[in-house]
Motif scaffolding. Structure first.
Motif, PDB file in Angstrom:
ATOM      1  N   ARG A 203     159.451  64.310 -80.694  1.00  0.00           N
ATOM      2  CA  ARG A 203     160.771  64.837 -80.358  1.00  0.00           C
ATOM      3  C   ARG A 203     160.576  66.160 -79.620  1.00  0.00           C
ATOM      4  O   ARG A 203     160.028  67.111 -80.163  1.00  0.00           O
ATOM      5  CB  ARG A 203     161.604  65.039 -81.626  1.00  0.00           C
ATOM      6  N   ARG A 204     161.081  66.238 -78.412  1.00  0.00           N
ATOM      7  CA  ARG A 204     160.833  67.399 -77.559  1.00  0.00           C
ATOM      8  C   ARG A 204     161.283  68.696 -78.216  1.00  0.00           C
ATOM      9  O   ARG A 204     160.575  69.700 -78.195  1.00  0.00           O
ATOM     10  CB  ARG A 204     161.541  67.209 -76.218  1.00  0.00           C
ATOM     11  N   TYR A 205     162.479  68.715 -78.817  1.00  0.00           N
ATOM     12  CA  TYR A 205     163.019  69.953 -79.373  1.00  0.00           C
ATOM     13  C   TYR A 205     162.411  70.293 -80.737  1.00  0.00           C
ATOM     14  O   TYR A 205     162.717  71.333 -81.301  1.00  0.00           O
ATOM     15  CB  TYR A 205     164.548  69.878 -79.477  1.00  0.00           C
TER      16      TYR A 205
ATOM     17  N   ALA B 109     158.724  74.010 -78.281  1.00  0.00           N
ATOM     18  CA  ALA B 109     160.171  74.218 -78.368  1.00  0.00           C
ATOM     19  C   ALA B 109     160.530  75.153 -79.512  1.00  0.00           C
ATOM     20  O   ALA B 109     161.424  75.994 -79.391  1.00  0.00           O
ATOM     21  CB  ALA B 109     160.879  72.872 -78.538  1.00  0.00           C
TER      22      ALA B 109
ATOM     23  N   LEU C 246     162.395  78.720 -79.526  1.00  0.00           N
ATOM     24  CA  LEU C 246     163.561  78.943 -80.379  1.00  0.00           C
ATOM     25  C   LEU C 246     163.406  80.221 -81.197  1.00  0.00           C
ATOM     26  O   LEU C 246     164.348  81.027 -81.315  1.00  0.00           O
ATOM     27  CB  LEU C 246     163.745  77.744 -81.316  1.00  0.00           C
TER      28      LEU C 246
ATOM     29  N   GLU D  62     167.519  72.366 -86.039  1.00  0.00           N
ATOM     30  CA  GLU D  62     166.831  71.394 -85.177  1.00  0.00           C
ATOM     31  C   GLU D  62     166.359  70.187 -85.970  1.00  0.00           C
ATOM     32  O   GLU D  62     166.359  69.060 -85.470  1.00  0.00           O
ATOM     33  CB  GLU D  62     165.653  72.073 -84.469  1.00  0.00           C
TER      34      GLU D  62
END
Length: 442
Positions: A11-13, A18, A22, A110
């Protein structure tokens, strides 16, 4: 040289890159107490430097400083300039920790977005959160204005910093998700019980403010099974599974014996649980007074005996809870109570024994440095836990290298030796052995 296939489903985020971005955004919101208009080292850069140090598991600020000019370090953690160890400590010491604590909620959001929390569901639509205290600094010489003080029998005084930590856990998962860190302060009390309870009260309030809709069951050790703490849990709408020992809760266990005499103690005799014929025997009784001082506070008792094939008791565990206990739920409640140790083993012991250098003194300062460093270390640990749960690439590298310590060593070596633009690129190079056998392009 061909290497293992890299899964494209990360999952990219939720990738480390990522999450570092953040956390950098959160660092931008932390107030800098310095008044100068032009600063050589910005506070977000210094906080990101601390996160980088703990992400790479450097054993000291001096060791970290030796690679402060490494291009990969600045690329991965988005740092423009890295201060010396003395400047690092001086800049972080006076900042307040509340804004940093919000970073845990940023990562948690997230995880919610990615549906990761579904695997943490406990007894329906809620989640299980373990809370426990730990020390992260102790000295007979070094001290600051926020140190806890404890005098020994020989008259010497120990100065210490302690905190309570909340982590989401699940009986079937080894991954834990830290939710918040609450420092224990001087004003919290003179005894261990008072200190931890007052800090835990603030911790529960913080979690409720950050996650107002989250349905939680709080699990803790026997020090927490008291009326004031249960009232704190109920105030926020949280269920509880709290340890209870006969030596500390004599009245409660007298009531359990009475319940047995009155056929109100329910017992399930399970099948054997190992080749030797051992078995588990859960039991429960409903609506029992917690203690003599609070006869109106009724709790449900849950016990679990581990028996030999001959019926001898090997071990006994017991809890009080407000969850509905039935033949269908008692085993799951007992599993929830028993997995409380994950906050000790999977969190504190991992930090102490698997390369995080939890007990090393990176700096003490005069105000908040020790606590700021603890939170940065816990944030680095949280990113690692998310990668272990969600990133097939991280999982493949960890499986290849067989231990976290080996992984941290290879990460540091790669950062020092090659130029990378991302954490993902480093993991891919380690997995395929490219950073061992040939020079990488810039």
């Amino acid at each position: 040289m061909s290497g293992p296939t890299i899964s494209p489903r990360t999952r990219r985020y939720l990738s480390a890159d990522a999450l570092f971005a953040l956390l950098r955004q959160r660092f931008e919101t932390v107030q800098d107490p310095r008044k100068q208009s032009h600063l050589t080292f910005t506070l977000p850069d210094v906080l990101a430097s601390g996160l980088a140090m703990f992400s790479l598991k450097d054993p000291s600020l001096l060791a970290y400083g030796e690679r402060q000019d490494a291009p990969s370090l600045k690329n991965v953690f988005r740092i423009k300039s890295i201060p010396s160890d003395t400047q690092f400590r001086e800049i972080l010491d006076p900042i307040e920790v509340d804004a940093l604590n919000e970073a845990f909620a940023d990562v948690f959001a997230e995880l919610q977005r990615g549906g990761v929390l579904e695997q943490f569901r406990f007894l329906g639509d809620g989640y299980l959160v373990a809370i426990d205290g730990t020390g992260y600094f102790s000295s007979s010489n070094v001290r600051c204005e926020n140190c806890l003080e404890k005098k020994s029998k020989d008259g010497t005084t120990r100065y210490a910093h302690q905190a309570v930590v909340a982590a989401m856990i699940h009986p079937k998962l080894s991954v834990v998700i830290p939710l918040a860190v609450e420092p224990i302060v001087k004003q919290d009390g003179e005894t261990k019980n008072d200190c931890e309870r007052n800090a835990t009260k603030r911790l529960l309030k913080r979690i409720k403010k950050q996650h107002p809709m989250l349905k939680l069951t709080i699990t803790e050790d026997g020090l927490s099974s008291n009326a004031p703490h249960i009232a704190d849990c109920k105030e926020h709408g949280y269920h509880f599974i709290l340890g209870a020992k006969p030596g500390d809760h004599a009245h409660l266990f007298e009531q359990v014996v009475d319940a047995d005499d009155q056929s109100r103690l329910h017992v399930i005799r399970t099948a054997k649980i190992d080749k030797k014929g051992s078995r588990s025997e859960p039991q429960w009784a409903k609506q029992i007074p917690l203690n003599k001082s609070n006869p109106d506070l009724l709790v449900n008792y849950v016990g679990q005996s581990e028996l030999t094939a001959d019926g001898d008791i090997k071990s006994m565990f017991s809890w009080v809870t407000d969850l509905g206990v039935t033949a269908e739920t008692v085993l799951e409640i007992a599993r929830g109570g028993r997995c409380r140790w994950r906050v000790e083993n999977e969190t504190f012991n991992t930090l102490k024994n698997q390369g995080y250098h939890f007990e090393h003194n990176y700096g003490h300062g005069k105000r908040n440095l020790s606590t700021v460093l603890l939170i940065l270390m816990m944030l680095a640990f949280l990113v690692d836990q998310v990668q272990q749960a969600c990133c097939p690439l991280f999982q493949a590298v960890l499986a290849k290298l067989k231990s976290r310590r080996n992984l941290w060593h290879r990460l540091r070596s790669a950062i020092e030796s090659f130029v990378f633009q991302s954490y993902q690129a480093i993991l891919e190079a380690i997995l395929t052995d490219r950073c061992r056998y040939r020079t990488l392009p810039p």
